[in-house]
Design a protein around this motif. Structure first.
Motif, PDB file in Angstrom:
ATOM      1  N   GLY A  47       0.869  -1.004   0.156  1.00 53.69           N
ATOM      2  CA  GLY A  47      -0.132   0.374   0.037  1.00 53.69           C
ATOM      3  C   GLY A  47       0.682   1.419   0.287  1.00 53.69           C
ATOM      4  O   GLY A  47       0.493   2.816   0.035  1.00 53.69           O
ATOM      5  N   ALA A  48       1.992   1.176   0.640  1.00 53.33           N
ATOM      6  CA  ALA A  48       3.195   2.152   0.181  1.00 53.33           C
ATOM      7  C   ALA A  48       4.054   1.862  -0.903  1.00 53.33           C
ATOM      8  O   ALA A  48       4.164   0.654  -1.675  1.00 53.33           O
ATOM      9  N   GLU A  49       4.415   2.739  -2.040  1.00 55.18           N
ATOM     10  CA  GLU A  49       5.763   2.908  -2.239  1.00 55.18           C
ATOM     11  C   GLU A  49       6.820   4.114  -2.254  1.00 55.18           C
ATOM     12  O   GLU A  49       6.211   4.815  -2.270  1.00 55.18           O
ATOM     13  N   ALA A  50       8.129   3.859  -2.688  1.00 56.40           N
ATOM     14  CA  ALA A  50       9.249   4.721  -2.303  1.00 56.40           C
ATOM     15  C   ALA A  50       9.112   5.768  -3.860  1.00 56.40           C
ATOM     16  O   ALA A  50       8.741   5.162  -4.750  1.00 56.40           O
ATOM     17  N   GLU A  51       9.592   6.714  -3.061  1.00 51.21           N
ATOM     18  CA  GLU A  51       9.148   7.501  -4.823  1.00 51.21           C
ATOM     19  C   GLU A  51      10.199   7.970  -4.577  1.00 51.21           C
ATOM     20  O   GLU A  51      11.212   9.088  -3.751  1.00 51.21           O
ATOM     21  N   GLU A  52      11.724   8.440  -5.657  1.00 56.42           N
ATOM     22  CA  GLU A  52      12.635   9.303  -5.636  1.00 56.42           C
ATOM     23  C   GLU A  52      12.520  10.535  -6.018  1.00 56.42           C
ATOM     24  O   GLU A  52      11.339  11.450  -6.208  1.00 56.42           O
ATOM     25  N   PRO A  53      13.238  11.342  -5.853  1.00 54.04           N
ATOM     26  CA  PRO A  53      15.131  11.865  -5.183  1.00 54.04           C
ATOM     27  C   PRO A  53      14.560  10.817  -3.635  1.00 54.04           C
ATOM     28  O   PRO A  53      14.208  11.365  -3.184  1.00 54.04           O
ATOM     29  N   PHE A  54      16.058  10.387  -3.430  1.00 58.28           N
ATOM     30  CA  PHE A  54      16.391   9.675  -1.841  1.00 58.28           C
ATOM     31  C   PHE A  54      17.616  10.552  -1.345  1.00 58.28           C
ATOM     32  O   PHE A  54      18.132  10.712  -1.977  1.00 58.28           O
ATOM     33  N   PHE A  55      17.640  10.346   0.298  1.00 55.44           N
ATOM     34  CA  PHE A  55      19.007  11.028  -0.131  1.00 55.44           C
ATOM     35  C   PHE A  55      19.651  10.380   1.193  1.00 55.44           C
ATOM     36  O   PHE A  55      18.408   9.245   1.901  1.00 55.44           O
ATOM     37  N   PRO A  56      20.820   9.920   0.841  1.00 55.59           N
ATOM     38  CA  PRO A  56      21.862  10.189   0.611  1.00 55.59           C
ATOM     39  C   PRO A  56      22.187   9.792  -0.825  1.00 55.59           C
ATOM     40  O   PRO A  56      20.850   8.967  -1.248  1.00 55.59           O
ATOM     41  N   ASP A  57      22.831  10.400  -1.610  1.00 55.02           N
ATOM     42  CA  ASP A  57      22.358   9.978  -3.143  1.00 55.02           C
ATOM     43  C   ASP A  57      22.872   8.326  -3.478  1.00 55.02           C
ATOM     44  O   ASP A  57      23.093   7.880  -4.270  1.00 55.02           O
ATOM     45  N   THR A  58      23.168   7.493  -2.610  1.00 62.99           N
ATOM     46  CA  THR A  58      23.550   6.089  -2.185  1.00 62.99           C
ATOM     47  C   THR A  58      22.555   5.187  -2.068  1.00 62.99           C
ATOM     48  O   THR A  58      22.455   4.321  -1.913  1.00 62.99           O
ATOM     49  N   CYS A  59      21.529   6.139  -1.638  1.00 62.75           N
ATOM     50  CA  CYS A  59      19.970   5.067  -2.517  1.00 62.75           C
ATOM     51  C   CYS A  59      19.672   5.035  -3.599  1.00 62.75           C
ATOM     52  O   CYS A  59      19.648   5.149  -3.979  1.00 62.75           O
ATOM     53  N   ARG A  60      18.573   3.736  -3.364  1.00 65.08           N
ATOM     54  CA  ARG A  60      18.472   2.840  -4.790  1.00 65.08           C
ATOM     55  C   ARG A  60      17.770   1.780  -4.177  1.00 65.08           C
ATOM     56  O   ARG A  60      17.503   1.009  -3.373  1.00 65.08           O
ATOM     57  N   LEU A  61      16.684   2.207  -5.265  1.00 68.05           N
ATOM     58  CA  LEU A  61      15.632   1.225  -5.172  1.00 68.05           C
ATOM     59  C   LEU A  61      15.830  -0.449  -4.985  1.00 68.05           C
ATOM     60  O   LEU A  61      16.741  -0.691  -6.143  1.00 68.05           O
ATOM     61  N   ARG A 120      17.629   0.846  -0.160  1.00 63.08           N
ATOM     62  CA  ARG A 120      19.186  -0.117   0.407  1.00 63.08           C
ATOM     63  C   ARG A 120      19.940   1.105  -0.001  1.00 63.08           C
ATOM     64  O   ARG A 120      20.068   1.902  -1.033  1.00 63.08           O
ATOM     65  N   CYS A 121      20.313   1.667   1.372  1.00 66.15           N
ATOM     66  CA  CYS A 121      21.188   3.068   0.950  1.00 66.15           C
ATOM     67  C   CYS A 121      22.515   2.542   1.365  1.00 66.15           C
ATOM     68  O   CYS A 121      23.028   1.830   2.843  1.00 66.15           O
ATOM     69  N   THR A 122      23.585   2.405   0.751  1.00 63.03           N
ATOM     70  CA  THR A 122      24.474   2.328   1.752  1.00 63.03           C
ATOM     71  C   THR A 122      25.824   3.368   2.216  1.00 63.03           C
ATOM     72  O   THR A 122      25.112   4.880   1.568  1.00 63.03           O
ATOM     73  N   PHE A 123      26.372   3.311   2.979  1.00 68.12           N
ATOM     74  CA  PHE A 123      26.893   4.156   3.773  1.00 68.12           C
ATOM     75  C   PHE A 123      28.636   3.918   3.960  1.00 68.12           C
ATOM     76  O   PHE A 123      28.806   2.632   4.124  1.00 68.12           O
ATOM     77  N   ALA A 137      18.345   8.232   6.216  1.00 66.66           N
ATOM     78  CA  ALA A 137      17.851   8.252   4.847  1.00 66.66           C
ATOM     79  C   ALA A 137      16.944   9.251   4.949  1.00 66.66           C
ATOM     80  O   ALA A 137      15.851   8.719   5.464  1.00 66.66           O
ATOM     81  N   ASP A 138      16.357  10.003   4.061  1.00 63.05           N
ATOM     82  CA  ASP A 138      15.229  10.301   3.600  1.00 63.05           C
ATOM     83  C   ASP A 138      14.789  10.072   2.345  1.00 63.05           C
ATOM     84  O   ASP A 138      14.851   9.028   1.433  1.00 63.05           O
ATOM     85  N   ILE A 139      13.565   9.056   2.865  1.00 63.22           N
ATOM     86  CA  ILE A 139      13.017   7.877   1.545  1.00 63.22           C
ATOM     87  C   ILE A 139      11.790   8.327   1.892  1.00 63.22           C
ATOM     88  O   ILE A 139      10.984   8.485   2.660  1.00 63.22           O
ATOM     89  N   PRO A 140      10.396   9.636   0.727  1.00 59.67           N
ATOM     90  CA  PRO A 140       9.602  10.361   0.559  1.00 59.67           C
ATOM     91  C   PRO A 140       8.904   8.800  -0.261  1.00 59.67           C
ATOM     92  O   PRO A 140       9.800   7.745  -0.533  1.00 59.67           O
ATOM     93  N   VAL A 141       7.106   8.742   0.296  1.00 66.50           N
ATOM     94  CA  VAL A 141       6.896   7.439   0.207  1.00 66.50           C
ATOM     95  C   VAL A 141       5.167   8.146  -0.201  1.00 66.50           C
ATOM     96  O   VAL A 141       4.894   8.974   0.246  1.00 66.50           O
ATOM     97  N   ARG A 142       5.119   7.147  -0.694  1.00 63.70           N
ATOM     98  CA  ARG A 142       3.652   7.661  -2.050  1.00 63.70           C
ATOM     99  C   ARG A 142       2.280   6.245  -1.440  1.00 63.70           C
ATOM    100  O   ARG A 142       2.787   5.082  -1.257  1.00 63.70           O
ATOM    101  N   ILE A 143       1.663   6.139  -0.642  1.00 64.32           N
ATOM    102  CA  ILE A 143       0.417   6.123  -0.530  1.00 64.32           C
ATOM    103  C   ILE A 143      -0.223   5.784  -0.815  1.00 64.32           C
ATOM    104  O   ILE A 143      -0.986   6.411  -1.819  1.00 64.32           O
TER     105      ILE A 143
END
Length: 172
Positions: free
Chosen positions: A88-102, A112-115, A127-133
């Protein structure tokens, strides 16, 4: 002849694995021992429970996923923060930091975000992940989300590496 070579390879692999396990499971006196350039068992990563703001069906919210290093030392190698969103939720780019990927084949449900190594003791990363419901999401809690920190060889307390969270859906 071929069978003997395969057996020898297996024996060497088992010996290497036993050596690695002995190093990892040794008493605490060996904590901080090195393998290559990474220190073993010298930090404690914790995934902190995320509490995103409520939103309505079809709306969006920001999920802030945080990992804290409780030390006692700086992280000895890179680590990964994985965010799994409930149905019921999906991640929406852009993510922070830029090492985060779907994540591949996750249908927008896993990021997944690598540090890099070097997170000091008592410091954190977020990590900031925008989420759309989904517009069809029912009002209430979407359960089953989690954040998880993963570090190979040097996180001495993996019991606090995963934190569940819910996304609250409210009436528009």
């Amino acid at each position: 002849m071929r069978e003997n070579r395969m057996r020898l390879r297996y024996t060497l692999s088992a010996a290497t694995g036993a050596l690695l396990l002995t190093t990892l499971l040794a008493p605490t006196a060996s904590a901080g021992a090195s393998v290559g350039s990474a220190k073993l068992l010298n930090s404690d990563l914790e995934a902190v429970r995320a509490e995103p703001d409520p939103t309505e069906p079809g709306g969006s919210t920001l999920l802030r996923a945080t990992v804290v290093n409780h030390g006692p030392d700086t992280t000895g190698g890179p680590f990964t923060l994985t965010v799994r969103l409930p149905l019921g939720a999906e991640a929406e780019e852009p993510f922070f930091p830029d090492t985060c990927r779907l994540a591949i084949l996750s249908s927008g449900h896993t990021v997944r975000c690598t540090f890099p190594r070097g997170l000091p003791a008592n410091a954190s990363v977020t990590a900031d992940i925008p989420v759309r419901i989904s517009p069809n999401a029912p009002v209430g809690d979407l359960e089953g989300g989690s954040t998880q920190a993963t570090a190979l060889l040097y996180d001495r307390n993996p019991s606090n590496n995963r934190a569940p969270f819910t996304l609250r859906v409210v009436e528009a």
